[in-house]
Design an enzyme around this catalytic site. Structure first.
Site, PDB file in Angstrom:
ATOM      1  N   LYS A  44       0.311   4.267  -0.297  1.00  0.00           N
ATOM      2  CA  LYS A  44      -0.532   5.659   0.240  1.00  0.00           C
ATOM      3  C   LYS A  44      -0.250   6.500  -0.636  1.00  0.00           C
ATOM      4  O   LYS A  44       0.031   6.373  -1.925  1.00  0.00           O
ATOM      5  CB  LYS A  44       0.075   5.661   1.720  1.00  0.00           C
ATOM      6  CG  LYS A  44      -0.082   4.488   2.385  1.00  0.00           C
ATOM      7  CD  LYS A  44       0.034   4.583   4.154  1.00  0.00           C
ATOM      8  CE  LYS A  44      -0.178   3.190   4.715  1.00  0.00           C
ATOM      9  NZ  LYS A  44      -0.464   3.540   6.156  1.00  0.00           N
ATOM     10  N   GLU A  51      -6.164  -4.723  10.208  1.00  0.00           N
ATOM     11  CA  GLU A  51      -4.893  -3.757  10.518  1.00  0.00           C
ATOM     12  C   GLU A  51      -5.300  -2.796  11.773  1.00  0.00           C
ATOM     13  O   GLU A  51      -6.271  -2.078  11.742  1.00  0.00           O
ATOM     14  CB  GLU A  51      -5.012  -2.877   9.444  1.00  0.00           C
ATOM     15  CG  GLU A  51      -4.773  -3.319   8.243  1.00  0.00           C
ATOM     16  CD  GLU A  51      -4.070  -2.149   7.162  1.00  0.00           C
ATOM     17  OE1 GLU A  51      -2.860  -2.776   6.721  1.00  0.00           O
ATOM     18  OE2 GLU A  51      -4.576  -1.287   6.932  1.00  0.00           O
ATOM     19  N   GLU A  93      -7.326   4.908   7.410  1.00  0.00           N
ATOM     20  CA  GLU A  93      -6.931   6.434   7.095  1.00  0.00           C
ATOM     21  C   GLU A  93      -8.240   6.759   6.432  1.00  0.00           C
ATOM     22  O   GLU A  93      -8.631   8.089   6.342  1.00  0.00           O
ATOM     23  CB  GLU A  93      -5.559   6.279   6.272  1.00  0.00           C
ATOM     24  CG  GLU A  93      -4.534   6.255   7.263  1.00  0.00           C
ATOM     25  CD  GLU A  93      -3.375   5.728   6.516  1.00  0.00           C
ATOM     26  OE1 GLU A  93      -3.055   5.896   5.326  1.00  0.00           O
ATOM     27  OE2 GLU A  93      -2.288   5.334   7.206  1.00  0.00           O
ATOM     28  N   SER A 107       2.687  -2.334  10.594  1.00  0.00           N
ATOM     29  CA  SER A 107       4.042  -2.430  10.748  1.00  0.00           C
ATOM     30  C   SER A 107       4.724  -3.645  10.491  1.00  0.00           C
ATOM     31  O   SER A 107       5.488  -4.255  11.279  1.00  0.00           O
ATOM     32  CB  SER A 107       4.475  -1.832  12.369  1.00  0.00           C
ATOM     33  OG  SER A 107       4.179  -0.299  12.536  1.00  0.00           O
ATOM     34  N   GLY A 161       2.008   2.272  10.899  1.00  0.00           N
ATOM     35  CA  GLY A 161       2.940   3.412  10.896  1.00  0.00           C
ATOM     36  C   GLY A 161       3.419   3.728  12.027  1.00  0.00           C
ATOM     37  O   GLY A 161       4.184   4.867  12.216  1.00  0.00           O
ATOM     38  N   HIS A 200      -9.826   1.270   4.380  1.00  0.00           N
ATOM     39  CA  HIS A 200      -8.585   1.541   5.113  1.00  0.00           C
ATOM     40  C   HIS A 200      -8.858   2.501   6.266  1.00  0.00           C
ATOM     41  O   HIS A 200      -9.613   3.392   6.029  1.00  0.00           O
ATOM     42  CB  HIS A 200      -7.146   2.018   4.112  1.00  0.00           C
ATOM     43  CG  HIS A 200      -5.993   2.073   4.759  1.00  0.00           C
ATOM     44  ND1 HIS A 200      -5.688   3.089   5.598  1.00  0.00           N
ATOM     45  CD2 HIS A 200      -5.177   1.177   4.724  1.00  0.00           C
ATOM     46  CE1 HIS A 200      -4.398   2.719   6.287  1.00  0.00           C
ATOM     47  NE2 HIS A 200      -4.164   1.724   5.755  1.00  0.00           N
ATOM     48  N   ASN A 213       1.030  -1.252  -0.075  1.00  0.00           N
ATOM     49  CA  ASN A 213      -0.097  -0.096   0.113  1.00  0.00           C
ATOM     50  C   ASN A 213       0.865   1.127  -0.004  1.00  0.00           C
ATOM     51  O   ASN A 213       1.452   1.747   0.966  1.00  0.00           O
ATOM     52  CB  ASN A 213      -0.686  -0.101   1.242  1.00  0.00           C
ATOM     53  CG  ASN A 213      -1.489   1.206   1.518  1.00  0.00           C
ATOM     54  OD1 ASN A 213      -1.859   2.076   0.615  1.00  0.00           O
ATOM     55  ND2 ASN A 213      -2.189   1.386   2.543  1.00  0.00           N
TER      56      ASN A 213
END
Ligand code: PGA
Length: 248
Positions: A13, A166, A97, A210, A172, A95, A11
């Site tokens: 991003k 996730e 985010e 991560s 991250g 996701h 991904n």
């Protein structure tokens, strides 16, 4: 892992440039052949370039989101039909985010998954709890609620999707869920999927958050973890290739 072929999906991003992408893809292609399925999910403007660079290779490509609508007055959105025109194989939906910064709710995520499937694109549906939710003992309830919206909307077709667990607190941050913590949630998701589709045991449930070359193998060795959704480490070819090897 059982006899399911693992999937490792990068991904990217909102990272990259045409030059950097070309270098990254060349590095990934040099790592072939892979024993697992491998994909990169890239920012929309690069889809054409990436499709061209990966044509004829064993590495698939996908997008990071799609609209919940077929077409219409939705400025800035990209439809699953448009992605399909390029031969898009996967699309990440839900996701964390997108859920956090674009207020995407469970139903919108389910609608996106449905529209992607209708266009022949495999949605990678993300679920996961925040740190506050984990600390207040809500992990199971949250991931089940997020997945159940998708099950409800897709019915037995849910067997065609890829799920990615996730935990938001691991994305991250360098804090990976332990293999045991991840497996516990993956097993719950698998049970929930079994109640919805006969394909549950053939479905891939990825872990994301991560994942790095040094922790990938132990995560992927868990019985219900079928590969990973990789953010930061997917931007460095050698790391991404090492993670793909850990899955194969
Ligand atoms: P990370 O991101 O690997 O950088 O934690 C994973 C993701 O957000 O999909």
């Amino acid at each position: 892992m059982t006899d399911r072929t693992p999937l490792v999906a990068g991904n990217w991003k909102m990272h990259g440039s045409r030059a950097a992408n070309a270098e990254l893809l060349a590095g990934i292609l040099a790592g072939q052949p892979f024993k697992c399925d491998v994909a990169v999910c890239v920012p929309s403007p690069y889809l054409g370039d990436v499709a061209q660079a990966l044509a004829g290779s064993g590495v698939a490509w996908g997008a990071q989101d799609c609209s919940a609508h077929e077409h219409g007055a939705y400025t800035g959105e990209v439809s699953a039909g448009m992605l399909a025109e390029f031969g898009c194989r996967y699309v990440i939906v839900g996701h964390s985010e997108r859920r956090a910064y674009h207020a995407e709710g469970d139903q919108a995520v389910a609608d996106k998954a449905k529209i992607a499937l209708a266009r022949g694109i495999t949605p990678i549906v993300c679920v996961g709890e925040t740190l506050a939710e984990r600390e207040s003992g809500q992990t199971e309830a949250v991931v089940k609620r997020q997945l159940s919206a998708v099950i409800h909307t897709l019915g037995p077709c849910v067997g065609e999707i890829v799920v990615a667990y996730e935990p938001v607190w691991a994305i991250g941050t360098g804090k990976t869920a332990t293999p045991e913590q991840a497996q516990e949630v993956h097993a719950l998701l698998r049970v929930q999927l079994r109640a919805a589709t006969q394909r549950a045991d053939a479905m891939r449930v990825l872990y994301g958050g991560s994942v790095k070359p040094d922790n990938a193998a132990t995560l992927f060795a868990q019985p219900d973890i079928d590969g990973g959704l990789i953010g930061g480490a997917s931007l460095k070819a050698s790391d991404f290739v090492a993670i793909c090897r850990a899955a194969g």
